[in-house]
Enzyme design. Sequence first.
Site, short mmCIF file in Angstrom:
data_model
loop_
_atom_site.label_atom_id
_atom_site.label_comp_id
_atom_site.label_asym_id
_atom_site.label_seq_id
_atom_site.Cartn_x
_atom_site.Cartn_y
_atom_site.Cartn_z
CG HIS A 55 -1.97 -0.97 1.27
ND1 HIS A 55 -3.13 -0.76 1.97
CD2 HIS A 55 -2.09 -2.19 0.68
CE1 HIS A 55 -3.93 -1.81 1.82
NE2 HIS A 55 -3.31 -2.68 1.05
CD GLU A 57 -2.15 4.30 3.02
OE1 GLU A 57 -3.33 4.64 3.20
OE2 GLU A 57 -1.83 3.40 2.21
CB CYS A 85 -6.83 -0.19 5.11
SG CYS A 85 -5.11 -0.78 5.11
CB CYS A 88 -2.29 1.88 6.04
SG CYS A 88 -1.86 0.92 4.56
#
Length: 151
Positions: A55, A57, A85, A88
Site C-alpha cells: 500500500h 502508506e 485501512c 496502514c
Amino acid sequence: MITDADIFYMREALKEAEAAAADDEVPVGAVMVRDGEIIARARNRREKDKNPLSHAEIKIINDTSSGLGGWRLTRCTLYVTLEPCPMCAGAIVNSRIERVVFGAYDEKAGAFGTMLNLTDYPLFKPTVEGGVLKDECSALLTDFFKKKRTK
C-alpha cells in the site's frame, strides 16, 4: 484545520495516485512532509510487487524510515489520497507520524473514523484531517474502477 499547504501537498499525493492508475494499480498516492519539505513519495504497488503489503502508506513509511535512519517519524505529516485501512493506520500509529491528512473517505475499510477509528484506542494518537480534495480523490478512484468493470 486545513491549510493552503495541505491543499498543495494533497495535489502532490494526487500526482502519485495518477501514476498508480497509469500502472494499473488502485490509484492511491502519498507524500510525506517534514519541516515543510516533501521527503518521500509513494503509491500503491500491490500488483507490480505481487505483495498485499504494498500500500502507498506502507511504502512511504518504509522509505521515510530508511531515509531518516529511524522508525520514529516525528515531525512528519502524511498526505494520502484515501483514508488509511486498518493495516496502514496501525503502521502510522506505530511509526509515530504526528499528523495524517487524507482525501477520500473509505466506507469499506477506513480506519481513521469511517469504518473504525484507531485513535479511539489507548495508542499513540496522530492528528487526523479527512476530506481534503475529497472530490478529486474520490473521482480518481471511481473512474479507475469504472474502467476496470467495462474492460
